[in-house]
Design a protein around this motif. Sequence first.
Motif, PDB file in Angstrom:
ATOM      1  N   TYR A 228       0.426  -5.964  14.270  1.00 36.25           N
ATOM      2  CA  TYR A 228       0.678  -6.763  13.073  1.00 36.25           C
ATOM      3  C   TYR A 228       2.077  -6.440  12.552  1.00 36.25           C
ATOM      4  O   TYR A 228       2.526  -5.302  12.635  1.00 36.25           O
ATOM      5  CB  TYR A 228      -0.313  -6.414  11.961  1.00 36.25           C
TER       6      TYR A 228
ATOM      7  N   PHE B 170       7.107  -3.279   8.348  1.00 35.57           N
ATOM      8  CA  PHE B 170       6.103  -2.395   8.926  1.00 35.57           C
ATOM      9  C   PHE B 170       5.407  -3.078  10.086  1.00 35.57           C
ATOM     10  O   PHE B 170       5.130  -4.277  10.054  1.00 35.57           O
ATOM     11  CB  PHE B 170       5.042  -2.017   7.886  1.00 35.57           C
TER      12      PHE B 170
ATOM     13  N   LEU C 243      11.573  -3.495   3.787  1.00 38.76           N
ATOM     14  CA  LEU C 243      10.938  -2.605   4.758  1.00 38.76           C
ATOM     15  C   LEU C 243      10.048  -3.463   5.645  1.00 38.76           C
ATOM     16  O   LEU C 243       9.266  -4.275   5.137  1.00 38.76           O
ATOM     17  CB  LEU C 243      10.070  -1.573   4.046  1.00 38.76           C
TER      18      LEU C 243
ATOM     19  N   PHE D 229      -0.524   2.013  10.269  1.00 38.58           N
ATOM     20  CA  PHE D 229       0.833   1.570  10.033  1.00 38.58           C
ATOM     21  C   PHE D 229       1.862   2.549  10.584  1.00 38.58           C
ATOM     22  O   PHE D 229       1.652   3.758  10.581  1.00 38.58           O
ATOM     23  CB  PHE D 229       1.076   1.400   8.530  1.00 38.58           C
ATOM     24  N   GLY D 230       2.978   1.986  11.019  1.00 35.17           N
ATOM     25  CA  GLY D 230       4.120   2.794  11.414  1.00 35.17           C
ATOM     26  C   GLY D 230       4.947   3.184  10.204  1.00 35.17           C
ATOM     27  O   GLY D 230       4.635   2.781   9.079  1.00 35.17           O
ATOM     28  N   PRO D 231       6.019   3.941  10.420  1.00 35.71           N
ATOM     29  CA  PRO D 231       6.850   4.423   9.322  1.00 35.71           C
ATOM     30  C   PRO D 231       7.765   3.353   8.740  1.00 35.71           C
ATOM     31  O   PRO D 231       8.342   3.542   7.678  1.00 35.71           O
ATOM     32  CB  PRO D 231       7.666   5.541   9.966  1.00 35.71           C
TER      33      PRO D 231
ATOM     34  N   PHE E 294      -2.707  -7.857   0.819  1.00 31.01           N
ATOM     35  CA  PHE E 294      -2.571  -6.690  -0.033  1.00 31.01           C
ATOM     36  C   PHE E 294      -2.396  -7.070  -1.490  1.00 31.01           C
ATOM     37  O   PHE E 294      -1.782  -8.086  -1.835  1.00 31.01           O
ATOM     38  CB  PHE E 294      -1.349  -5.863   0.392  1.00 31.01           C
ATOM     39  N   GLY E 295      -2.874  -6.189  -2.362  1.00 36.76           N
ATOM     40  CA  GLY E 295      -2.533  -6.253  -3.767  1.00 36.76           C
ATOM     41  C   GLY E 295      -1.202  -5.537  -3.974  1.00 36.76           C
ATOM     42  O   GLY E 295      -0.640  -4.949  -3.048  1.00 36.76           O
ATOM     43  N   ALA E 296      -0.713  -5.595  -5.216  1.00 36.26           N
ATOM     44  CA  ALA E 296       0.602  -5.011  -5.512  1.00 36.26           C
ATOM     45  C   ALA E 296       0.566  -3.496  -5.600  1.00 36.26           C
ATOM     46  O   ALA E 296       1.613  -2.849  -5.582  1.00 36.26           O
ATOM     47  CB  ALA E 296       1.154  -5.599  -6.802  1.00 36.26           C
ATOM     48  N   GLY E 297      -0.623  -2.923  -5.714  1.00 36.23           N
ATOM     49  CA  GLY E 297      -0.731  -1.477  -5.755  1.00 36.23           C
ATOM     50  C   GLY E 297      -0.750  -0.911  -7.155  1.00 36.23           C
ATOM     51  O   GLY E 297      -0.256  -1.539  -8.105  1.00 36.23           O
TER      52      GLY E 297
ATOM     53  N   ARG F 227      13.757   0.036   7.768  1.00 36.85           N
ATOM     54  CA  ARG F 227      14.415  -0.439   6.546  1.00 36.85           C
ATOM     55  C   ARG F 227      15.614  -1.271   6.944  1.00 36.85           C
ATOM     56  O   ARG F 227      16.558  -0.757   7.548  1.00 36.85           O
ATOM     57  CB  ARG F 227      14.842   0.734   5.667  1.00 36.85           C
TER      58      ARG F 227
ATOM     59  N   ARG G 263      14.783   3.000  12.649  1.00 33.62           N
ATOM     60  CA  ARG G 263      14.217   3.313  11.342  1.00 33.62           C
ATOM     61  C   ARG G 263      15.049   2.693  10.228  1.00 33.62           C
ATOM     62  O   ARG G 263      14.523   2.350   9.171  1.00 33.62           O
ATOM     63  CB  ARG G 263      14.137   4.825  11.153  1.00 33.62           C
TER      64      ARG G 263
ATOM     65  N   LEU H 100      -5.050  -8.844   6.788  1.00 35.46           N
ATOM     66  CA  LEU H 100      -5.136  -8.184   5.495  1.00 35.46           C
ATOM     67  C   LEU H 100      -4.222  -8.861   4.490  1.00 35.46           C
ATOM     68  O   LEU H 100      -3.087  -9.201   4.804  1.00 35.46           O
ATOM     69  CB  LEU H 100      -4.735  -6.718   5.605  1.00 35.46           C
TER      70      LEU H 100
ATOM     71  N   GLY I 260       8.812   4.727   0.537  1.00 35.96           N
ATOM     72  CA  GLY I 260       9.565   4.565   1.771  1.00 35.96           C
ATOM     73  C   GLY I 260       8.769   4.804   3.038  1.00 35.96           C
ATOM     74  O   GLY I 260       9.345   4.867   4.132  1.00 35.96           O
ATOM     75  N   ARG I 261       7.454   4.914   2.911  1.00 34.63           N
ATOM     76  CA  ARG I 261       6.627   5.191   4.088  1.00 34.63           C
ATOM     77  C   ARG I 261       5.562   4.112   4.260  1.00 34.63           C
ATOM     78  O   ARG I 261       5.315   3.312   3.362  1.00 34.63           O
ATOM     79  CB  ARG I 261       5.976   6.559   3.950  1.00 34.63           C
ATOM     80  N   GLY I 262       4.959   4.084   5.450  1.00 38.14           N
ATOM     81  CA  GLY I 262       3.947   3.086   5.728  1.00 38.14           C
ATOM     82  C   GLY I 262       2.636   3.400   5.036  1.00 38.14           C
ATOM     83  O   GLY I 262       2.315   4.560   4.782  1.00 38.14           O
ATOM     84  N   PRO I 263       1.849   2.376   4.727  1.00 39.82           N
ATOM     85  CA  PRO I 263       0.525   2.604   4.135  1.00 39.82           C
ATOM     86  C   PRO I 263      -0.361   3.412   5.079  1.00 39.82           C
ATOM     87  O   PRO I 263      -0.304   3.246   6.290  1.00 39.82           O
ATOM     88  CB  PRO I 263      -0.021   1.185   3.951  1.00 39.82           C
TER      89      PRO I 263
ATOM     90  N   TYR J 250       4.456  -6.718   8.986  1.00 40.51           N
ATOM     91  CA  TYR J 250       4.463  -6.938   7.543  1.00 40.51           C
ATOM     92  C   TYR J 250       5.882  -6.764   7.019  1.00 40.51           C
ATOM     93  O   TYR J 250       6.670  -5.965   7.534  1.00 40.51           O
ATOM     94  CB  TYR J 250       3.564  -5.916   6.829  1.00 40.51           C
TER      95      TYR J 250
ATOM     96  N   LEU K 266      -3.012   0.949  -2.573  1.00 39.61           N
ATOM     97  CA  LEU K 266      -3.077  -0.488  -2.335  1.00 39.61           C
ATOM     98  C   LEU K 266      -4.482  -0.888  -1.934  1.00 39.61           C
ATOM     99  O   LEU K 266      -5.095  -0.224  -1.093  1.00 39.61           O
ATOM    100  CB  LEU K 266      -2.136  -0.877  -1.192  1.00 39.61           C
TER     101      LEU K 266
ATOM    102  N   GLN L  41       7.835  -5.809   3.388  1.00 43.09           N
ATOM    103  CA  GLN L  41       7.627  -5.313   2.030  1.00 43.09           C
ATOM    104  C   GLN L  41       8.960  -5.226   1.301  1.00 43.09           C
ATOM    105  O   GLN L  41       9.810  -4.392   1.627  1.00 43.09           O
ATOM    106  CB  GLN L  41       6.941  -3.943   2.049  1.00 43.09           C
TER     107      GLN L  41
ATOM    108  N   PHE M  99       1.942 -10.082   4.984  1.00 41.33           N
ATOM    109  CA  PHE M  99       1.642 -10.274   6.400  1.00 41.33           C
ATOM    110  C   PHE M  99       2.539 -11.348   6.997  1.00 41.33           C
ATOM    111  O   PHE M  99       2.692 -12.438   6.437  1.00 41.33           O
ATOM    112  CB  PHE M  99       0.169 -10.668   6.548  1.00 41.33           C
TER     113      PHE M  99
ATOM    114  N   ASP N  65       4.185  -5.805  -2.657  1.00 39.98           N
ATOM    115  CA  ASP N  65       3.137  -5.418  -1.723  1.00 39.98           C
ATOM    116  C   ASP N  65       3.523  -5.902  -0.323  1.00 39.98           C
ATOM    117  O   ASP N  65       4.333  -6.817  -0.171  1.00 39.98           O
ATOM    118  CB  ASP N  65       1.801  -6.043  -2.144  1.00 39.98           C
ATOM    119  N   PRO N  66       2.970  -5.285   0.694  1.00 37.13           N
ATOM    120  CA  PRO N  66       3.267  -5.735   2.064  1.00 37.13           C
ATOM    121  C   PRO N  66       2.759  -7.164   2.272  1.00 37.13           C
ATOM    122  O   PRO N  66       1.623  -7.479   1.946  1.00 37.13           O
ATOM    123  CB  PRO N  66       2.491  -4.745   2.935  1.00 37.13           C
TER     124      PRO N  66
END
Lengths: 110, 113
Positions: B33, B90, B88, B104-106, A100-103, B109, B9, A98, A41-44, B35, A89, B37, B45, B42-43
């Motif tokens: 940027y 971002f 989500l 990245f920000g938080p 991203f991969g799935a992690g 959702r 948020r 960027l 639930g948080r940003g990378p 994103y 990730l 998710q 873009f 994965d995020p």
Amino acid sequence: SQKIEQNSEALNIQEGKTATLTCNYTNYSPAYLQWYRQDPGRGPVFLLLIRENEKEKRKERLKVTFDTTLKQSLFHITASQPADSATYLCALGYGNKLVFGAGTILRVKS
Amino acid sequence: AAGVIQSPRHLIKEKRETATLKCYPIPRHDTVYWYQQGPGQDPQFLISFYEKMQSDKGSIPDRFSAQQFSDYHSELNMSSLELGDSALYFCASSLRASGETQYFGPGTRLLVL
């Protein structure tokens, strides 16, 4: 087709051991590669960046390698701790973009 | 140190409604940027802006638009929302002259009912 593959299964390791995460890619030629940590639930959160002309980078307990011939990056966490448990990730970089991969989910057990 | 701020948020919308997500980059950062998710994904873009101009475009649906304002904050406008837009979102920022690291920000959702 273009693909980024990370360990599909979660990686479970014992505290104190070295965790090794893999990132393989096909049909990409990134100028650089980054590793991020993401908690639920948080940003990378940015960890390390390695460029195509670099073989290895280190930062504290973290090490990343980049093999453009094998099209692979390995991410190592030495002396792992339960607090290292998260999703990691890899992201391929083109200019400022960027992909991203799935992690990979890492779980470190005490 | 100041981080990327996103608001709101959490957001709940009905199908076919519109939503606006806001992003305030780290001070002095000139690039933003966006994103998306999805659950367990994965995020992806969506779009980026450098010095208030669109610099890159990814998999952003035509129903979405975004812009960066003179104070460098950015807004992502989403119209005709669909259930599949639940995710989500971002925002990340960077300083182009300092390299490629994105902060990245938080996240916001968004739940579309």
